[in-house]
Design an enzyme around this catalytic site. Structure first.
Site, PDB file in Angstrom:
ATOM      1  N   HIS A  35       0.860  -1.295   0.020  1.00 33.60           N
ATOM      2  CA  HIS A  35       0.117   0.005   0.017  1.00 33.60           C
ATOM      3  C   HIS A  35       0.882   1.422  -0.116  1.00 33.60           C
ATOM      4  O   HIS A  35       0.623   2.257   0.768  1.00 33.60           O
ATOM      5  CB  HIS A  35      -0.955  -0.012   1.175  1.00 33.60           C
ATOM      6  N   CYS A  36       1.692   1.257  -0.951  1.00 36.94           N
ATOM      7  CA  CYS A  36       2.731   2.304  -0.893  1.00 36.94           C
ATOM      8  C   CYS A  36       2.463   3.027  -2.302  1.00 36.94           C
ATOM      9  O   CYS A  36       2.455   2.427  -3.420  1.00 36.94           O
ATOM     10  CB  CYS A  36       4.305   1.597  -0.790  1.00 36.94           C
ATOM     11  N   GLY A  37       3.056   4.180  -2.441  1.00 36.22           N
ATOM     12  CA  GLY A  37       3.056   4.850  -3.700  1.00 36.22           C
ATOM     13  C   GLY A  37       4.059   4.268  -4.700  1.00 36.22           C
ATOM     14  O   GLY A  37       4.045   4.219  -5.954  1.00 36.22           O
ATOM     15  N   PHE A  38       5.122   3.586  -4.313  1.00 33.99           N
ATOM     16  CA  PHE A  38       6.038   2.860  -5.167  1.00 33.99           C
ATOM     17  C   PHE A  38       5.751   1.308  -5.368  1.00 33.99           C
ATOM     18  O   PHE A  38       6.225   0.601  -6.145  1.00 33.99           O
ATOM     19  CB  PHE A  38       7.459   2.867  -4.364  1.00 33.99           C
ATOM     20  N   THR A  39       4.442   0.954  -4.723  1.00 36.13           N
ATOM     21  CA  THR A  39       3.892  -0.341  -5.033  1.00 36.13           C
ATOM     22  C   THR A  39       3.981  -0.890  -6.682  1.00 36.13           C
ATOM     23  O   THR A  39       4.298  -1.975  -6.870  1.00 36.13           O
ATOM     24  CB  THR A  39       2.652  -0.653  -4.283  1.00 36.13           C
TER      25      THR A  39
END
Length: 160
Positions: A35-39
């Site tokens: 659940h990360c912007g980098f996922t």
């Protein structure tokens, strides 16, 4: 002195894995989160893996919940995010800590060898470490460095 090949970790499904299994391979170690912007980098990591696995590249994903609680789920949720949402086929490990007293030995070792700009601490999810075929850490990449930007470094390391 500990070497990369002396370390072990537990796969997402509970199997102990020795890093010695990857002797002679180029290994990309990544701390991940669902659940990360980098996922979305999972997709790029999978492309790298599929493209270069036959040439000796291994990608190892280590979920981590230390940054913004972006990996709150258990095994099933992590597996679903990786496999269903991004088609990940590279090996994923159990959730680990990468900083602090409980940091996993793989990350303690990699941070000691390649301390980065924060004096050894990992700044965020999707920090990447490239380990050479000889087990020596080669390069550390920031979370914002996309898998596509790693490709020239990976190609060069595979050719050596």
């Amino acid at each position: 002195m500990t070497t990369f090949y002396q370390l072990t970790a537990t796969s997402l499904h509970g199997q102990p894995i020795s890093m010695a299994d990857y002797a002679g391979k180029l290994v990309l170690v990544v701390n991940t989160a669902s659940h990360c912007g980098f996922t979305p980098q999972y997709a790029g990591l999978e492309r790298l893996y599929k493209t270069y696995a036959a040439h000796g590249l291994v990608v190892l994903g280590f979920p981590c919940n230390q940054f913004g609680k972006q990996e709150p789920g258990g095994i099933d949720e992590i597996a679903q995010t990786c496999q269903i949402n991004y088609g990940v086929s590279f090996l994923m490990f159990e959730k680990v800590e990468v900083n602090g007293a409980n940091a996993h030995p793989v990350f303690r070792y990699l941070k000691d060898e390649l301390p980065g700009m924060l004096g050894g601490r990992i700044k965020w999810n999707f920090t990447k470490f490239l380990v050479g075929r000889d087990g020596k850490p080669l390069k550390r990449f920031a979370p914002f460095t996309t898998p596509e930007k790693l490709e020239p470094v990976i190609v060069a390391a595979l050719e050596n």
